[in-house]
Design an enzyme around this catalytic site. Structure first.
Site, PDB file in Angstrom:
ATOM      1  N   ILE A   1       0.825  -1.211   0.000  1.00 35.75           N
ATOM      2  CA  ILE A   1       0.000   0.000   0.000  1.00 35.75           C
ATOM      3  C   ILE A   1       0.865   1.270   0.000  1.00 35.75           C
ATOM      4  O   ILE A   1       0.358   2.374   0.198  1.00 35.75           O
ATOM      5  CB  ILE A   1      -0.991   0.023   1.189  1.00 35.75           C
ATOM      6  CG1 ILE A   1      -0.255  -0.118   2.534  1.00 35.75           C
ATOM      7  CG2 ILE A   1      -2.047  -1.065   1.027  1.00 35.75           C
ATOM      8  CD1 ILE A   1      -1.166   0.088   3.751  1.00 35.75           C
TER       9      ILE A   1
ATOM     10  N   SER B   1      10.782  -3.701   0.133  1.00 36.83           N
ATOM     11  CA  SER B   1      10.336  -4.406   1.341  1.00 36.83           C
ATOM     12  C   SER B   1       9.836  -5.780   0.909  1.00 36.83           C
ATOM     13  O   SER B   1       8.643  -6.020   0.793  1.00 36.83           O
ATOM     14  CB  SER B   1       9.234  -3.615   2.045  1.00 36.83           C
ATOM     15  OG  SER B   1       8.274  -3.140   1.121  1.00 36.83           O
TER      16      SER B   1
ATOM     17  N   CYS C   1       8.338 -11.302   3.927  1.00 40.21           N
ATOM     18  CA  CYS C   1       9.101 -11.689   5.120  1.00 40.21           C
ATOM     19  C   CYS C   1       8.959 -13.182   5.433  1.00 40.21           C
ATOM     20  O   CYS C   1       9.728 -13.730   6.230  1.00 40.21           O
ATOM     21  CB  CYS C   1       8.643 -10.858   6.312  1.00 40.21           C
ATOM     22  SG  CYS C   1       6.871 -10.959   6.589  1.00 40.21           S
ATOM     23  N   GLN C   2       8.001 -13.874   4.787  1.00 44.92           N
ATOM     24  CA  GLN C   2       7.734 -15.286   5.159  1.00 44.92           C
ATOM     25  C   GLN C   2       8.966 -16.183   5.085  1.00 44.92           C
ATOM     26  O   GLN C   2       9.093 -17.101   5.901  1.00 44.92           O
ATOM     27  CB  GLN C   2       6.614 -15.883   4.292  1.00 44.92           C
ATOM     28  CG  GLN C   2       5.257 -15.230   4.483  1.00 44.92           C
ATOM     29  CD  GLN C   2       5.042 -14.064   3.539  1.00 44.92           C
ATOM     30  OE1 GLN C   2       6.002 -13.493   3.017  1.00 44.92           O
ATOM     31  NE2 GLN C   2       3.801 -13.671   3.315  1.00 44.92           N
TER      32      GLN C   2
ATOM     33  N   SER D   1       2.494  -3.878   6.121  1.00 45.79           N
ATOM     34  CA  SER D   1       3.181  -2.636   5.807  1.00 45.79           C
ATOM     35  C   SER D   1       4.238  -2.304   6.867  1.00 45.79           C
ATOM     36  O   SER D   1       4.719  -3.211   7.560  1.00 45.79           O
ATOM     37  CB  SER D   1       2.142  -1.532   5.663  1.00 45.79           C
ATOM     38  OG  SER D   1       2.749  -0.397   5.136  1.00 45.79           O
TER      39      SER D   1
HETATM   40  C1  SAM Z   1       6.039  -7.108   3.092  1.00 45.28           C
HETATM   41  S1  SAM Z   1       4.922  -6.684   1.859  1.00 45.28           S
HETATM   42  C2  SAM Z   1       5.414  -5.014   1.505  1.00 45.28           C
HETATM   43  C3  SAM Z   1       4.466  -4.019   2.030  1.00 45.28           C
HETATM   44  C4  SAM Z   1       4.730  -2.593   1.671  1.00 45.28           C
HETATM   45  N1  SAM Z   1       6.010  -2.108   2.102  1.00 45.28           N
HETATM   46  C5  SAM Z   1       3.639  -1.697   2.228  1.00 45.28           C
HETATM   47  O1  SAM Z   1       3.946  -0.631   2.746  1.00 45.28           O
HETATM   48  O2  SAM Z   1       2.477  -2.075   2.162  1.00 45.28           O
HETATM   49  C6  SAM Z   1       5.509  -7.558   0.457  1.00 45.28           C
HETATM   50  C7  SAM Z   1       4.763  -7.258  -0.819  1.00 45.28           C
HETATM   51  O3  SAM Z   1       5.441  -7.908  -1.895  1.00 45.28           O
HETATM   52  C8  SAM Z   1       4.496  -8.366  -2.832  1.00 45.28           C
HETATM   53  N2  SAM Z   1       5.151  -9.442  -3.587  1.00 45.28           N
HETATM   54  C9  SAM Z   1       5.507 -10.667  -3.111  1.00 45.28           C
HETATM   55  N3  SAM Z   1       6.166 -11.361  -4.054  1.00 45.28           N
HETATM   56  C10 SAM Z   1       6.240 -10.568  -5.147  1.00 45.28           C
HETATM   57  C11 SAM Z   1       6.818 -10.728  -6.434  1.00 45.28           C
HETATM   58  N4  SAM Z   1       7.432 -11.858  -6.768  1.00 45.28           N
HETATM   59  N5  SAM Z   1       6.725  -9.703  -7.314  1.00 45.28           N
HETATM   60  C12 SAM Z   1       6.082  -8.575  -6.978  1.00 45.28           C
HETATM   61  N6  SAM Z   1       5.523  -8.364  -5.777  1.00 45.28           N
HETATM   62  C13 SAM Z   1       5.606  -9.338  -4.861  1.00 45.28           C
HETATM   63  C14 SAM Z   1       3.310  -8.798  -1.990  1.00 45.28           C
HETATM   64  O4  SAM Z   1       2.128  -8.753  -2.741  1.00 45.28           O
HETATM   65  C15 SAM Z   1       3.344  -7.755  -0.852  1.00 45.28           C
HETATM   66  O5  SAM Z   1       2.486  -6.688  -1.122  1.00 45.28           O
END
Ligand code: SAM
Length: 328
Positions: free
Chosen positions: A21, A83, A86-87, A311
């Site tokens: 977001i 970012s 984190c999993q 986030s």
């Molecule tokens: C930890 S969250 C980041 C949240 C972000 N910093 C925020 O403020 O909302 C990780 C994000 O990476 C996205 N994501 C995961 N794997 C991805 C990929 N291979 N390519 C693009 N986006 C990816 C997920 O949908 C998720 O929204």
């Protein structure tokens, strides 16, 4: 004294990877006025709809591991904000680390970095506790070191910034050095042998970082006595506020001041003014942002909680960007 926001500021063009977001986008806007997030990437269409709602620009819904050099170079960005999921690193998870499917995007960015004709001058990464022990981090650090970046890592919680939320997170800030060292190959061996043994001592756990505050340095004004205070801000209004808004507020997202419950409407309360870290107070009070955090009507409460939970703390990241990464 505030770092001056004038024409001497370097213009910073960011790409935001794993944008969700847009926590990093909010933080960047708070930290640096002379710049822009020119592109963002995320595969979550709900998160992307929230991002579009607030920033007017749709993130690119493409797997980051599918991006090639041209896809990235065309933005001529000098800053990467990332970012990643984190999993792969969470304690309750399988601990697959760099072998986890969800680490693919980050691994790809690490590999693509040296292939760019103009690698970014600044890199900021946020992740969970445990990332500091991961192979993913090891790969990232080695790549950055090989490419002559100056690296700062820390494990910090918003509590250390005067925000009543205990959420320890890993942050990495890397800035490309201008001096090229000839013997970098030898140093790499040293690094590979020694860096990880020393890793725990290399990671800052206090704020401000020990070495940053120098009496002669005007920029030490980045830090105030309020840091480290564990006061709850606006506790009276906090109790009355709806859960979701409290959540967003604890993450220090800018919220629209049109709700009678809203914390920002209660800032005249002298207690709030005293207890908030001054820069957070200023940024909330003076915020006439067109980029408040709002959710489109079709996003459910559960989705909102999930997105906010994924986030980050906007104020903490803004301070790290301003005081460490972009601090000349
Ligand atoms: C930890 S969250 C980041 C949240 C972000 N910093 C925020 O403020 O909302 C990780 C994000 O990476 C996205 N994501 C995961 N794997 C991805 C990929 N291979 N390519 C693009 N986006 C990816 C997920 O949908 C998720 O929204």
């Amino acid at each position: 004294m505030e770092i001056s926001k004038n024409s001497t500021q370097t213009f910073i063009r960011c790409i935001e990877f794993f944008s969700g977001i847009g926590g990093l986008h909010y933080a960047f806007k708070q930290a640096w006025s002379n710049g822009e997030v020119i592109a963002s990437f995320d595969i979550n269409i709900v998160a992307n709809s929230v991002y579009k709602h607030n920033f007017g620009k749709n993130p690119i819904t493409k797997c980051i591991e599918s991006l090639n050099v041209d896809d990235i170079e065309k933005y001529e960005a000098n800053c990467w904000l990332l970012s990643p999921p984190c999993q792969p690193y969470t304690r309750g998870g399988k601990g697959l680390d760099d072998q986890d499917q969800r680490a693919k995007g980050l691994m790809h960015l690490i590999e693509i970095l040296p292939k760019l004709s103009n690698p970014p001058e600044y890199i900021f990464l946020e992740n969970v506790l445990n990332f500091e022990k991961s192979r993913s981090r090891e790969k990232l650090i080695i790549q950055l070191y090989r490419m002559n970046y100056e690296i700062h890592e820390c494990l910090l919680t918003p509590l250390q910034f005067g925000i009543p939320n205990d959420r320890l997170r890993y942050y990495l800030m890397a800035r490309k050095k201008t001096i090229i060292y000839e013997n970098i190959g030898e140093n790499i061996e040293n690094l590979e042998e020694n860096y990880f043994k020393r890793s725990n001592t290399n990671i800052h756990r206090s704020w401000p970082f020990e070495y940053i505050v120098r009496p002669i340095d005007q920029r030490s004004s980045c830090f105030t006595k309020s840091y480290g205070s564990h006061h709850i801000f606006g506790s009276g209004s906090l109790i009355q506020t709806k859960k979701l808004e409290v959540f967003a507020r604890l993450h220090t997202f800018p919220l629209k001041p049109n709700n009678s419950d809203n914390f920002m409407n209660n800032l005249n309360n002298i207690q709030d003014q005293i207890l908030l870290p001054p820069r957070l107070y200023d940024s909330i009070k003076n915020s006439s942002s067109t980029n408040y955090l709002e959710f489109p009507d079709d996003v459910s409460i559960i989705q909102k909680h999930r997105l906010l939970g994924n986030s980050l703390n906007v104020f903490v990241v803004a301070e790290l960007l301003r005081c460490v990464l972009f601090n000349y």
